[in-house]
Design an enzyme around this catalytic site. Structure first.
Site, PDB file in Angstrom:
ATOM      1  N   ASP A  35       0.846  -1.195   0.000  1.00  0.00           N
ATOM      2  CA  ASP A  35       0.000   0.000   0.000  1.00  0.00           C
ATOM      3  C   ASP A  35       0.883   1.248   0.000  1.00  0.00           C
ATOM      4  O   ASP A  35       1.949   1.242  -0.595  1.00  0.00           O
ATOM      5  CB  ASP A  35      -0.937  -0.055   1.219  1.00  0.00           C
ATOM      6  CG  ASP A  35      -2.256   0.646   0.991  1.00  0.00           C
ATOM      7  OD1 ASP A  35      -2.256   1.877   0.851  1.00  0.00           O
ATOM      8  OD2 ASP A  35      -3.301  -0.034   0.968  1.00  0.00           O
ATOM      9  N   HIS A  45      -3.618   6.147   3.600  1.00  0.00           N
ATOM     10  CA  HIS A  45      -4.357   4.990   3.106  1.00  0.00           C
ATOM     11  C   HIS A  45      -3.836   3.688   3.716  1.00  0.00           C
ATOM     12  O   HIS A  45      -4.599   2.891   4.283  1.00  0.00           O
ATOM     13  CB  HIS A  45      -4.249   4.948   1.580  1.00  0.00           C
ATOM     14  CG  HIS A  45      -5.165   3.989   0.900  1.00  0.00           C
ATOM     15  ND1 HIS A  45      -4.811   2.678   0.650  1.00  0.00           N
ATOM     16  CD2 HIS A  45      -6.411   4.143   0.404  1.00  0.00           C
ATOM     17  CE1 HIS A  45      -5.799   2.067   0.033  1.00  0.00           C
ATOM     18  NE2 HIS A  45      -6.788   2.937  -0.131  1.00  0.00           N
TER      19      HIS A  45
END
Length: 261
Positions: A14, A50
């Site tokens: 990520d 995120h």
């Protein structure tokens, strides 16, 4: 039942992860595959929030309690502060996760282009018994009969996760297609955020870590009960046993909603 994900290592591919007090006990290391921080491999700080949000849903161990709060996290940063990334870096991150012998790879990312290198890396992970969990994508038009595709989620071999809201209705943005395996909460999800804070986010990215954490619990539980480590296929079957039908179209819900029994 007392299972919290002990001895399960999860690679989160990520935007990195912040130094958050709710996650300090869980992170065992990581690697930066981007050019941020001058491309220093040992600096995998999250500047977007995120990846940190995903990590909290999986393994938060403080104000936020994750699904598998005792699991270990390997943070592999492939997205920059704008959420942009190179799929070849994702391939490199998958291969690195394989080398590190993780139990699960969680990817709340995707692109509409099918790359042979990506498929090859995913297949290699699966051949090593690693569970691969992917967000199905946020390009949905709220029509179950249309098909929106993101990779690697669209590969049949991975676990593709869609999103529902708190009324158990599919999120309007969640992709629909024939490869959706199940759905999980993905609207107004509160988790860890930037600056040791918290944030509420929407997306199939937020649904995916619920499934990842659940698989950590199921792997720990079944290893104890069966006296052996189940195969990737067997663990997938255990996951699907722990879903309930929402009476939505299969292209939206797959096998149904994650519901650990």
């Amino acid at each position: 039942k007392g299972y919290k994900g002990e001895d399960i290592t999860i690679a989160i591919i990520d935007s990195g992860c912040c130094n958050h007090s709710d996650l300090s006990k869980n992170i065992i290391g990581g690697k930066n595959f981007t050019q941020e921080d001058e491309g220093k491999e040992d600096v995998f700080v999250d500047y977007k929030g995120h990846g940190t949000h995903v990590a909290g849903t999986i393994a938060g161990n403080g104000h936020i309690l994750g699904v598998a709060p005792n699991s270990k996290l390997l943070i592999l940063k492939v997205l920059d502060k704008n959420g942009n990334g190179n799929m070849l870096n994702v391939v490199s991150a998958i291969n690195y996760a394989i080398q590190q012998k993780v139990d699960i790879i969680s990817m709340s990312l995707g692109c509409p282009i099918n790359m042979p290198q990506l498929k090859s890396a995913v297949d290699k992970a699966l051949s090593k018994g690693i569970l691969v969990v992917c967000a199905c994508g946020n390009s949905g038009d709220n029509l179950a009969y249309t098909c929106e595709i993101d990779y690697p989620a669209y590969y049949n071999e991975v676990i593709s996760v869609g999103a529902i809201d708190n009324t158990r209705v599919n999120a309007k943005f969640s992709n629909s297609n024939k490869e959706i395996d199940l759905v999980a909460p993905g609207v107004n999800i509160i988790s860890t955020g930037l600056n040791n804070g918290y944030a509420s986010l929407d997306g199939t990215s937020m649904a995916t870590p619920h499934v990842t954490g659940a698989l950590a619990l199921l792997k720990q539980k079944t290893t104890y009960e069966f006296g052996r480590t189940l195969t990737e296929t067997e663990l997938y079957a255990q996951l699907i046993k722990n879903t309930i039908d929402l009476n939505l179209e299969k292209g939206v819900q797959g096998n149904g909603m994650l519901f650990l029994k």
